[in-house]
Enzyme design. Structure first.
Site, PDB file in Angstrom:
ATOM      1  N   LYS A  54       0.835  -1.195   0.000  1.00 25.51           N
ATOM      2  CA  LYS A  54       0.000   0.000   0.000  1.00 25.51           C
ATOM      3  C   LYS A  54       0.881   1.261   0.000  1.00 25.51           C
ATOM      4  O   LYS A  54       0.607   2.229  -0.712  1.00 25.51           O
ATOM      5  CB  LYS A  54      -0.931  -0.006   1.224  1.00 25.51           C
ATOM      6  CG  LYS A  54      -2.007  -1.078   1.131  1.00 25.51           C
ATOM      7  CD  LYS A  54      -2.734  -1.323   2.441  1.00 25.51           C
ATOM      8  CE  LYS A  54      -3.681  -2.519   2.292  1.00 25.51           C
ATOM      9  NZ  LYS A  54      -4.334  -2.933   3.546  1.00 25.51           N
ATOM     10  N   GLN A  98      -4.144  -1.482   9.858  1.00 28.58           N
ATOM     11  CA  GLN A  98      -4.065  -2.809   9.244  1.00 28.58           C
ATOM     12  C   GLN A  98      -4.650  -3.854  10.192  1.00 28.58           C
ATOM     13  O   GLN A  98      -4.230  -3.955  11.348  1.00 28.58           O
ATOM     14  CB  GLN A  98      -2.600  -3.137   8.886  1.00 28.58           C
ATOM     15  CG  GLN A  98      -2.424  -4.454   8.161  1.00 28.58           C
ATOM     16  CD  GLN A  98      -3.071  -4.454   6.771  1.00 28.58           C
ATOM     17  OE1 GLN A  98      -2.999  -3.473   6.037  1.00 28.58           O
ATOM     18  NE2 GLN A  98      -3.711  -5.563   6.415  1.00 28.58           N
ATOM     19  N   ASP A 121     -10.781   2.931   4.698  1.00 26.91           N
ATOM     20  CA  ASP A 121     -11.193   1.532   4.586  1.00 26.91           C
ATOM     21  C   ASP A 121     -12.712   1.388   4.681  1.00 26.91           C
ATOM     22  O   ASP A 121     -13.250   0.302   4.440  1.00 26.91           O
ATOM     23  CB  ASP A 121     -10.553   0.693   5.708  1.00 26.91           C
ATOM     24  CG  ASP A 121      -9.317  -0.066   5.222  1.00 26.91           C
ATOM     25  OD1 ASP A 121      -9.166  -0.199   3.995  1.00 26.91           O
ATOM     26  OD2 ASP A 121      -8.539  -0.514   6.074  1.00 26.91           O
TER      27      ASP A 121
END
Ligand code: NAD
Length: 283
Positions: A54, A98, A121
């Site tokens: 990412k 994460q 997200d």
């Protein structure tokens, strides 16, 4: 019939270059580039690779990288403090925690402390509520990638029978609501669904997000259907999706391969979400 293969790498590359151009236009105006904070707690090797990918993708399109690694024994309070700093930072447009976080930490509770305007997200309760209500907000990346693939191949969703296999918060539920928002008639299947093949074989658009290699066979696919395989399963034969590709390719009209279908879309949509978050914050 042999299906046309949906090329996720090509679509993802187009989105990355669109994002790069948008970032260039922002910095050309003299504004600070959008920035993504990646919070990685602990040293799980798979998570470390995901975060590295990412960050690399951000660098390639000019998004500023704010990496915040934390030790595996970090406390809830320590992680909340880092998220709080990122929430307040004018340089940080998007925040990615994460998942999964190490045992002893509550990933959902930590995610909920991210301000919705930076929730790239799309997993905070407020973002999920906005998705369900169909009001503007940031949506989860993999489900967005599924819709982008369907749009890129001109798949008509209005009135279509869409069947989603899997009801996870990360993929199954959000992709179902995105399809509903596009006026598809959506059915969600899961591990307790009776007659999975019977339900799936009604689908004009079939999305598999299960985590079970080859679960979806020829009998699940209506002739002429569009089949989107979100599954990524590591097997002795390499990476495999949830769809038995060889069986489905002879019945479908369009199908995603694994790898090279949905997989490359997730990071591309994260980049797009980061720029969208930047714009949201600028009003
Ligand atoms: P999950 O384990 O959280 O959810 C799986 C879902 O499948 C559950 O809702 C369960 O009810 C359902 N299910 C399990 N067995 C079933 C069966 N026999 N019949 C019908 N439904 C069944 O998984 P997830 O996080 O949603 O991920 C699903 C798959 O997608 C995994 O392979 C994962 O690796 C992959 N994935 C890919 C990407 C990507 O970028 N392409 C992103 C996220 C997840």
């Amino acid at each position: 019939m042999t299906a046309t293969i949906i090329d996720g790498r090509e679509v993802a590359a187009r989105i990355r270059s669109e994002v790069a151009r948008e970032v260039e236009a922002i910095t050309w105006r003299g504004e600070r580039a959008p920035g993504l904070a990646t919070i990685l707690v602990g040293d799980d090797p798979a998570s470390a690779i995901y975060v590295a990918n990412k960050r690399k993708a951000c660098a390639e399109v000019g998004i500023a990288d704010f990496h915040r690694p934390l030790p595996a024994d970090a406390s809830m309070a320590e992680v909340v403090a880092v998220i709080g700093e990122c929430n307040r930072s004018a340089e940080v447009s998007g925040i990615l925690l994460q998942l999964p976080v190490p045992e002893g930490l509550d990933g959902a509770a930590l995610t909920a402390t991210i301000v919705p305007e930076k929730d790239v997200d799309g997993l905070t309760p407020i973002s999920v509520g906005r998705l369900v209500q169909g009001t503007p907000g940031l949506r989860p990346c993999t489900p967005l990638g599924v819709i982008e693939l369907l749009d890129s191949y001109d798949v008509a969703l209005e009135g279509a029978e869409a069947v989603v296999v899997g009801r996870s918060d990360l993929v199954g539920k959000p992709v179902s609501f995105l399809l509903l928002q596009r006026n598809a008639t959506v059915t969600i299947c899961h591990s307790r669904t009776r007659d999975l093949a019977g339900v799936c074989s009604r689908a004009d658009v079939l999305v598999a997000a299960v985590g079970s290699p080859g679960l979806i066979g020829a009998e699940h696919v209506k002739p002429g259907a569009v089949v989107i395989d979100v599954g990524i399963n590591r097997t002795d034969d390499g990476l495999r999706g949830d769809v038995d590709f060889e069986a489905a390719v002879g019945r479908a009209r369009l199908i995603t391969p694994v790898p090279g279908g949905v997989g490359p879309m997730t990071i591309a949509m994260l980049l797009r979400n980061t720029v969208a978050a930047y714009s949201l914050q600028r009003g």
